[in-house]
Design a protein around this motif. Structure first.
Motif, PDB file in Angstrom:
ATOM      1  N   SER A 113      11.242   7.456  -4.125  1.00  0.00           N
ATOM      2  CA  SER A 113      11.851   8.749  -3.794  1.00  0.00           C
ATOM      3  C   SER A 113      11.150   9.439  -2.631  1.00  0.00           C
ATOM      4  O   SER A 113      11.645  10.420  -2.092  1.00  0.00           O
ATOM      5  CB  SER A 113      11.797   9.669  -5.013  1.00  0.00           C
ATOM      6  OG  SER A 113      10.447   9.948  -5.366  1.00  0.00           O
ATOM      7  N   GLY A 114       9.979   8.934  -2.254  1.00  0.00           N
ATOM      8  CA  GLY A 114       9.188   9.577  -1.208  1.00  0.00           C
ATOM      9  C   GLY A 114       8.137  10.521  -1.757  1.00  0.00           C
ATOM     10  O   GLY A 114       7.312  11.050  -1.001  1.00  0.00           O
ATOM     11  N   GLU A 115       8.137  10.715  -3.074  1.00  0.00           N
ATOM     12  CA  GLU A 115       7.140  11.587  -3.699  1.00  0.00           C
ATOM     13  C   GLU A 115       5.826  10.824  -3.884  1.00  0.00           C
ATOM     14  O   GLU A 115       5.830   9.608  -4.071  1.00  0.00           O
ATOM     15  CB  GLU A 115       7.643  12.066  -5.058  1.00  0.00           C
ATOM     16  CG  GLU A 115       8.891  12.946  -4.977  1.00  0.00           C
ATOM     17  CD  GLU A 115       9.373  13.357  -6.356  1.00  0.00           C
ATOM     18  OE1 GLU A 115       8.800  12.868  -7.348  1.00  0.00           O
ATOM     19  OE2 GLU A 115      10.313  14.156  -6.427  1.00  0.00           O
ATOM     20  N   PRO A 116       4.708  11.548  -3.847  1.00  0.00           N
ATOM     21  CA  PRO A 116       3.414  10.880  -4.067  1.00  0.00           C
ATOM     22  C   PRO A 116       3.379  10.204  -5.431  1.00  0.00           C
ATOM     23  O   PRO A 116       3.917  10.735  -6.413  1.00  0.00           O
ATOM     24  CB  PRO A 116       2.405  12.024  -3.993  1.00  0.00           C
ATOM     25  CG  PRO A 116       3.087  13.086  -3.175  1.00  0.00           C
ATOM     26  CD  PRO A 116       4.546  12.982  -3.516  1.00  0.00           C
ATOM     27  N   ASN A 117       2.772   9.035  -5.484  1.00  0.00           N
ATOM     28  CA  ASN A 117       2.610   8.337  -6.751  1.00  0.00           C
ATOM     29  C   ASN A 117       1.412   8.930  -7.483  1.00  0.00           C
ATOM     30  O   ASN A 117       0.270   8.811  -7.028  1.00  0.00           O
ATOM     31  CB  ASN A 117       2.385   6.838  -6.495  1.00  0.00           C
ATOM     32  CG  ASN A 117       2.200   6.056  -7.781  1.00  0.00           C
ATOM     33  OD1 ASN A 117       2.591   6.505  -8.857  1.00  0.00           O
ATOM     34  ND2 ASN A 117       1.601   4.870  -7.663  1.00  0.00           N
ATOM     35  N   ASP A 118       1.662   9.574  -8.619  1.00  0.00           N
ATOM     36  CA  ASP A 118       0.570  10.201  -9.371  1.00  0.00           C
ATOM     37  C   ASP A 118      -0.027   9.244 -10.414  1.00  0.00           C
ATOM     38  O   ASP A 118      -0.904   9.631 -11.190  1.00  0.00           O
ATOM     39  CB  ASP A 118       1.037  11.491 -10.047  1.00  0.00           C
ATOM     40  CG  ASP A 118       2.180  11.259 -11.035  1.00  0.00           C
ATOM     41  OD1 ASP A 118       2.519  10.086 -11.303  1.00  0.00           O
ATOM     42  OD2 ASP A 118       2.741  12.259 -11.527  1.00  0.00           O
ATOM     43  N   HIS A 119       0.454   8.005 -10.420  1.00  0.00           N
ATOM     44  CA  HIS A 119      -0.091   6.943 -11.279  1.00  0.00           C
ATOM     45  C   HIS A 119       0.045   7.252 -12.774  1.00  0.00           C
ATOM     46  O   HIS A 119      -0.756   6.801 -13.588  1.00  0.00           O
ATOM     47  CB  HIS A 119      -1.550   6.639 -10.910  1.00  0.00           C
ATOM     48  CG  HIS A 119      -1.730   6.300  -9.462  1.00  0.00           C
ATOM     49  ND1 HIS A 119      -1.198   5.163  -8.902  1.00  0.00           N
ATOM     50  CD2 HIS A 119      -2.353   6.976  -8.456  1.00  0.00           C
ATOM     51  CE1 HIS A 119      -1.500   5.137  -7.612  1.00  0.00           C
ATOM     52  NE2 HIS A 119      -2.188   6.228  -7.324  1.00  0.00           N
ATOM     53  N   THR A 120       1.060   8.015 -13.123  1.00  0.00           N
ATOM     54  CA  THR A 120       1.334   8.282 -14.541  1.00  0.00           C
ATOM     55  C   THR A 120       2.351   7.296 -15.112  1.00  0.00           C
ATOM     56  O   THR A 120       2.526   7.225 -16.330  1.00  0.00           O
ATOM     57  CB  THR A 120       1.853   9.713 -14.743  1.00  0.00           C
ATOM     58  OG1 THR A 120       3.028   9.907 -13.940  1.00  0.00           O
ATOM     59  CG2 THR A 120       0.788  10.739 -14.338  1.00  0.00           C
ATOM     60  N   ASP A 121       3.025   6.546 -14.241  1.00  0.00           N
ATOM     61  CA  ASP A 121       4.017   5.561 -14.675  1.00  0.00           C
ATOM     62  C   ASP A 121       3.343   4.182 -14.657  1.00  0.00           C
ATOM     63  O   ASP A 121       3.265   3.527 -13.619  1.00  0.00           O
ATOM     64  CB  ASP A 121       5.224   5.590 -13.751  1.00  0.00           C
ATOM     65  CG  ASP A 121       6.353   4.672 -14.208  1.00  0.00           C
ATOM     66  OD1 ASP A 121       6.072   3.717 -14.950  1.00  0.00           O
ATOM     67  OD2 ASP A 121       7.510   4.911 -13.809  1.00  0.00           O
TER      68      ASP A 121
ATOM     69  N   CYS B  23       0.835  -1.209   0.000  1.00  0.00           N
ATOM     70  CA  CYS B  23       0.000   0.000   0.000  1.00  0.00           C
ATOM     71  C   CYS B  23       0.865   1.253   0.000  1.00  0.00           C
ATOM     72  O   CYS B  23       0.555   2.231  -0.697  1.00  0.00           O
ATOM     73  CB  CYS B  23      -0.928   0.010   1.217  1.00  0.00           C
ATOM     74  SG  CYS B  23      -2.320  -1.123   1.068  1.00  0.00           S
ATOM     75  N   SER B  24       1.942   1.227   0.768  1.00  0.00           N
ATOM     76  CA  SER B  24       2.850   2.380   0.798  1.00  0.00           C
ATOM     77  C   SER B  24       3.466   2.611  -0.574  1.00  0.00           C
ATOM     78  O   SER B  24       3.596   3.754  -1.030  1.00  0.00           O
ATOM     79  CB  SER B  24       3.952   2.160   1.840  1.00  0.00           C
ATOM     80  OG  SER B  24       3.414   2.155   3.145  1.00  0.00           O
TER      81      SER B  24
END
Length: 206
Positions: free
Chosen positions: A111-119, A103-104
């Motif tokens: 990197s600690g950045e929010p996953n924006d689900h573009t990858d 989940c994390s």
């Protein structure tokens, strides 16, 4: 338990697990048909064991009296299953730790950045990690269901949420109050705690 007593218990237990539940969620957790859930909710409300809540967060909640009545009904339901429930709970803990890490990874990139689900490639890897956890937890719950049949509703619900994730529904992974994989997992976790007579501890955090 008689059939009617068991239905009453299943609905009250689902309310105890969920806290606040819509009728569709009660049907999903209990496996009972809609007319039976509707009738049992009405009976629990009439007895003062539950209360209906309207508005944006509509649903049914257990009252203090309902919470007080629940332990005796639960004890009758789990009679003879204590060993299986304890073993399932202990087996669940490390898998729960894995699920929390997955989940994390869904929410945050390395990197600690929010996953924006573009990858799409990154997300696909996380979904496959979820599938591996799914295989472990459903095997565990399938085994438990032999001794405690009411746990048998969880594998199908989790599988349905996983399929929604795989089909591109990102909300089905961890969005609260969306019947997401995380929602159902939390219900299973709480059910195991209640049924095994355990208190949440640091071990639950993985």
């Amino acid at each position: 338990m008689t059939t009617s007593t068991r239905a009453r218990f299943l609905v009250l237990h689902a309310l105890r697990v969920k806290g606040l539940a819509s009728d569709p969620v009660l049907r999903a957790i209990t496996g009972l048909p809609e007319p039976e859930v509707t009738a049992e909710v009405a009976a629990l409300v009439e007895e003062g064991l539950a209360v209906r809540r309207e508005g944006r967060l509509a649903g049914t909640m257990p009252t203090p009296a309902g919470r007080a009545a629940h332990p005796d009904l639960l004890a009758a339901d789990v009679e003879g299953s204590a060993e299986a429930l304890s073993a399932a709970y202990e087996a669940f803990l490390p898998v729960n730790g894995e699920f929390k890490r997955v989940c994390s990874a869904w929410q945050l990139r390395p990197s600690g950045e929010p996953n924006d689900h573009t990858d799409a490639g990154y997300d696909a890897g996380v979904v496959e990690a979820l599938a591996e956890v799914h295989t472990k937890v459903t095997g565990l719950v399938d085994t438990l269901s032999v001794a405690a049949g009411r746990f048998g509703t969880y594998p199908g619900r989790l599988a349905g949420a996983l399929e929604r994730v795989r089909a591109g529904d990102s909300a089905a992974f961890a969005r609260p109050m969306a019947d997401s994989y995380h929602d159902i997992w939390m219900e299973l976790h709480q059910d195991l705690l209640l049924s095994a007579g355990r208190e949440r501890s640091a071990a639950d955090e993985g």
